[in-house]
Design an enzyme around this catalytic site. Structure first.
Site, PDB file in Angstrom:
ATOM      1  N   CYS A 213      55.492  47.603   9.165  1.00 27.26           N
ATOM      2  CA  CYS A 213      55.812  48.090  10.508  1.00 27.26           C
ATOM      3  C   CYS A 213      54.534  48.149  11.342  1.00 27.26           C
ATOM      4  O   CYS A 213      53.442  47.848  10.868  1.00 27.26           O
ATOM      5  CB  CYS A 213      56.485  49.458  10.464  1.00 27.26           C
TER       6      CYS A 213
ATOM      7  N   ASP B  65      40.042  22.722  39.769  1.00 32.46           N
ATOM      8  CA  ASP B  65      39.854  21.716  38.721  1.00 32.46           C
ATOM      9  C   ASP B  65      38.410  21.251  38.587  1.00 32.46           C
ATOM     10  O   ASP B  65      38.110  20.403  37.756  1.00 32.46           O
ATOM     11  CB  ASP B  65      40.752  20.508  38.979  1.00 32.46           C
TER      12      ASP B  65
ATOM     13  N   CYS C 198      51.371  49.910  10.070  1.00 32.63           N
ATOM     14  CA  CYS C 198      50.504  49.152   9.153  1.00 32.63           C
ATOM     15  C   CYS C 198      49.493  48.326   9.944  1.00 32.63           C
ATOM     16  O   CYS C 198      48.299  48.304   9.629  1.00 32.63           O
ATOM     17  CB  CYS C 198      51.343  48.216   8.279  1.00 32.63           C
TER      18      CYS C 198
ATOM     19  N   ASP D  67      42.447  25.616  45.440  1.00 32.32           N
ATOM     20  CA  ASP D  67      41.384  24.709  45.869  1.00 32.32           C
ATOM     21  C   ASP D  67      42.038  23.440  46.398  1.00 32.32           C
ATOM     22  O   ASP D  67      43.088  23.020  45.910  1.00 32.32           O
ATOM     23  CB  ASP D  67      40.473  24.384  44.683  1.00 32.32           C
TER      24      ASP D  67
ATOM     25  N   CYS E 213      22.105  33.612  37.831  1.00 36.92           N
ATOM     26  CA  CYS E 213      23.084  34.138  36.866  1.00 36.92           C
ATOM     27  C   CYS E 213      22.407  35.122  35.913  1.00 36.92           C
ATOM     28  O   CYS E 213      22.939  36.202  35.627  1.00 36.92           O
ATOM     29  CB  CYS E 213      23.705  32.997  36.062  1.00 36.92           C
TER      30      CYS E 213
ATOM     31  N   ASP F 240      34.514  25.273  40.757  1.00 40.00           N
ATOM     32  CA  ASP F 240      35.595  26.264  40.778  1.00 40.00           C
ATOM     33  C   ASP F 240      35.453  27.287  39.643  1.00 40.00           C
ATOM     34  O   ASP F 240      36.114  28.320  39.665  1.00 40.00           O
ATOM     35  CB  ASP F 240      36.959  25.573  40.644  1.00 40.00           C
TER      36      ASP F 240
ATOM     37  N   CYS G  36      22.239  29.039  36.471  1.00 37.35           N
ATOM     38  CA  CYS G  36      20.906  29.082  37.095  1.00 37.35           C
ATOM     39  C   CYS G  36      20.266  30.436  36.824  1.00 37.35           C
ATOM     40  O   CYS G  36      20.882  31.320  36.221  1.00 37.35           O
ATOM     41  CB  CYS G  36      21.005  28.835  38.596  1.00 37.35           C
TER      42      CYS G  36
END
Length: 809
Positions: A93, A702, A96, A503, A28, A706, A25
């Site tokens: 190694c 989920d 590098c 949650d 944000c 969230d 929105c």
């Protein structure tokens, strides 16, 4: 596209445009603007919510594009970046890898380059308007290495390249071993005091020169090339140490031949090179096992699919399947791509996806996932995702990116290895001078041998492999068990957690509530009340609303659209039906609309004490009735909560339910800490408040609502049965639909971090003890070479022990 081309805004300021994901929105956009303007060096930030772009005016002397991007991500959003992976050859190694990283990160348009020594890969995030892939490869070439494209169409490309290099190295080893054996035999006979014709022959200086020269400059040419590339770029690595040590022994021996001195050390240089190549071969084979998880995942994909085209069934290659194709799957066959069943039913083995061994029943309208196995019936499904979009392809991508990322703990090894080689060269020089002028004055041979031992024993290979090998095995092991970890930093952070927020709906509970009570409060009959509620909730996506609609369908209610509909997040819904304003939702919704409900409170609370969620329904200020819905707890939830507590975590439950319902559900699974009546937009604030108390917090969810909380948590866990948005926002995705995956992920994190610390300990103790012994003159260069060669192998083998780890006990 990440950042579009930056233009010179003024003498001091530049302007950059960032493509942003995760905004929901205008708030944000405002949040990002405020956050960016607080950043030192940012003059102005304008965020366009509709275009999902941020235009930033900044002073490059004070802030970099990378820092601006990091700020956006810290605010809980994503900077959409172009990314490319390269296969890097020629590294020996950690030095590098560091040099390539630094070189790439200095290029314009590069947001971040990470080079993984163990995986021999580079992952680069970049702006395609500022730099091309060919320019990146050219930079790697200029540093003395080779960057090769990694394509999705040839999964065996990497294996072929590795096998080719392995075979080249094996030929070098055979050459080196065959020519070194007579030198080793001559040295052994001399040490044992066995004299005679063979010993004299093997000690012939010209024979030794003939034997040692191909070893030094054919088998050992790779070390000279590597050393030259490093030194040319103002750096140093393992090749420099090996080249210095073996060259000193070889050329000193030639000098002694010229001077007629019998002290020769050809066997030292030749055997050192042989042992180091042997160690590299063993290391390469061991490292191959660290990426077996990726190979196993890619091997799961079906090769062909049986599609229906023009009314006929035909077998086509998997690459030829397109979205919308109808595909027939018979018992025992792999499902080729993701899709939705259109006809038939069966049971599908989804263990490759979830780690769960029991087959899952599938019917019409259920989704199926590519690479899972059809066990019993025949069915036809419509392809919805193919190629790179399938679940298997996404899993492979996540695991590859995680294996190519760096854990914060690796910074220590990177810093140490960055200073290590120059420091060791200095110690070696001081060792030579100390022995030649102080310890054994004038004894050049003794000083040279001790100096060579220091150079060889100190190679930092094991230190560079300590972290990435464990990360590769750990993330691969997670993928095998349905735990997808997006980056090494998340795998590390999971073991630090002190609190975890769960949650309720869809996480602790099944998220599939059923209607338990319908209580009319007006002259409407129960059936009429239900029919009205079904119409009001028809367009809502909330699980409680869907439960009412589903229940109404079973009872024969007509499911027709309302005249108008508005969802009120956290409160309920408002709908217009036949001229009436219908509200369905919480007590707060009724009170905010001045609807009297005080007389109903005892009745409502009685239902809530049974663990039911009560929805109130009104029409034009008049209460019509109550609908109670119960969501059952998942069978593994209580056990998982108990195990989380046993791991020392403080467990919280967060929900929009009222206090009574929330505490009833929490009590069923053993949770004491409950956050109730939390609106979706406030979940992130609750997580942040725990973090401000000094806690390291995980969030598990989920749903779409969230996602902000998952993004702001120290570690976000998404239940894989949830929405794509939640999975995208999370750091760790659990393909199983229960909480046992969280316990498994945290245990895996702890096991991996323990393994890394073991590796770092042994790598450091090896150098810490070996260098003083070599300086003191008690270590033969040959023994030092053997120890150095096998130290890397031991680190990789220790990392491979993680393959025996069982996250689900």
């Amino acid at each position: 596209m990440t950042v579009l081309k930056e233009n010179q805004a003024s003498a001091d300021l530049q302007s950059g445009t960032f493509k942003i994901g995760g905004m929901t929105c205008a708030v944000c956009a405002s949040r990002i603007e405020k956050g960016l303007t607080k950043l030192a060096g940012v003059n102005k930030a304008v965020v366009n919510f509709a275009a999902e772009k941020a235009t930033v005016s900044y002073d490059p002397a004070q802030v970099s594009v990378k820092e601006i991007g990091e700020k956006i991500e810290k605010l809980g959003y994503q900077v959409i970046k172009d990314k490319v992976n390269f296969k890097i050859t020629g590294m020996s190694c950690a030095t590098c890898a560091n040099r390539i990283e630094k070189g790439l990160n200095k290029l314009p348009g590069i947001y971040g380059a990470v080079v993984n020594l163990a995986a021999e890969k580079a992952t680069v995030e970049y702006d395609p308007r500022e730099i091309t892939i060919e320019q990146m490869k050219a930079k790697v070439d200029a540093l003395g290495f080779k960057a090769h494209d990694i394509t999705d169409h040839n999964p065996n490309q990497e294996d072929t390249a590795k096998e080719t290099e392995f075979n080249h190295q094996k030929k070098r080893l055979i050459l080196s071993a065959v020519l070194s054996f007579p030198l080793l035999l001559g040295m052994t006979l001399h040490v044992l005091g066995i004299m005679g014709g063979l010993t004299d022959l093997l000690h012939n200086p010209y024979l030794q020169l003939v034997l040692a020269t191909p070893v030094q400059f054919v088998a050992g040419l790779q070390f000279y090339r590597g050393a030259y590339s490093a030194l040319r770029n103002g750096s140093s690595n393992m090749d420099v140490l090996v080249a210095l040590g073996t060259s000193a022994a070889y050329f000193y021996s030639i000098a002694n031949i010229v001077r007629g001195i019998p002290e020769l050390y050809f066997e030292t240089s030749a055997i050192l090179i042989t042992l180091i190549i042997l160690g590299k071969l063993l290391e390469a084979r061991a490292k191959g096992h660290t990426s077996e998880a990726i190979k196993a995942l890619m091997g799961l994909q079906a090769k062909t699919a049986r599609v229906i085209r023009n009314g006929e069934e035909m077998d086509v290659m998997i690459e030829a399947v397109v979205v919308g194709d109808l595909i027939v799957v018979r018992p025992g066959e792999k499902i080729p791509v993701d899709g939705i069943i259109m006809e038939g039913n069966s049971a599908v083995d989804e263990s490759m996806l979830t780690g769960e061994s029991l087959p899952v029943d599938k019917k019409v309208d259920d989704t199926v996932v590519g690479a899972t196995i059809n066990k019993f019936g025949t069915f036809t499904f419509k392809a919805t995702k193919v190629g790179k979009d399938t679940a298997l392809a996404q899993i492979v991508r996540i695991v590859e990116e995680a294996q190519g990322s760096k854990a914060p703990i690796q910074r220590f090894a990177d810093v140490v290895s960055g200073f290590f080689v120059p420091t060791i060269i200095g110690i070696a020089v001081l060792t030579f001078l100390g022995w030649y002028f102080v310890m054994d004055p004038g004894n050049f041979s003794r000083a040279l041998i001790n100096c060579t031992a220091v150079l060889v024993i100190a190679c930092p290979c094991a230190l560079g492999l300590a972290t990435p090998t464990s990360i590769m095995v750990g993330t691969g092991k997670g993928a095998e068990n349905g735990i997808l970890i997006k980056g090494a930093e998340h795998l590390e952070n999971a073991h630090k957690l002190t609190s975890i927020v769960l949650d309720k709906t869809g996480t602790i509970t099944k998220g599939e509530p059923d209607v338990t009570d319908i209580i009319p409060l007006s002259d409407l009959a129960e059936k009429e009340l239900l029919a009205l509620a079904v119409r009001a909730e028809k367009k809502s996506e909330h699980p409680l609303a869907q439960a009412i609609v589903k229940f109404g369908q079973i009872r024969g209610s007509a499911v027709t659209d309302p005249d108008s509909f508005t969802a009120i997040p956290g409160y309920g819904v408002e709908a217009a039906i036949e001229g009436k304003r219908i509200l369905v939702g919480t007590r707060k919704l009724m009170r905010e609309n001045d609807i009297a409900i005080d007389a109903l409170i005892p009745q409502i609370e009685g239902l809530e004490e049974q663990g039911k969620t009560v929805m109130l329904m009104s029409s034009d200020k008049e209460m019509l009735g109550l609908l109670a819905v119960a969501d059952t707890v998942k069978e593994h939830s209580a056990k998982a909560v108990s195990e989380l507590k046993a791991l020392g975590l403080e467990v919280w439950m967060i929900t929009g339910d009222n206090e009574r319902t929330a505490r009833t559900i929490a009590a069923q699974v053993g949770i004491e800490h409950v956050m109730f009546e939390v609106l979706p937009e406030h979940k992130a604030q609750k997580v942040e408040s725990l973090r401000k108390e000094g806690k390291v917090v995980a969030m598990v969810g989920d749903g779409i609502n969230d996602a902000p909380a998952l993004a702001i948590a120290d570690v976000g866990f998404a239940i894989g049965t949830g929405t794509d948005v939640a999975i995208e926002a999370a750091d760790i995705t659990l393909m199983r639909g229960d909480l046992s995956g969280i316990v498994a992920a945290i245990k895996l994190s702890k096991a991996t971090m323990t393994n890394i610390k073991q590796n770092l300990f042994w790598a450091l103790i090896y150098n810490s003890l070996g260098i003083p012994v070599a300086v003191a003159g008690y270590l033969s260069p040959v023994v030092a070479g053997a120890a150095m060669a096998f130290s890397s192998v031991s680190v990789v083998m220790n990392a491979l022990r993680l393959k025996r780890f069982k996250p689900y006990n």
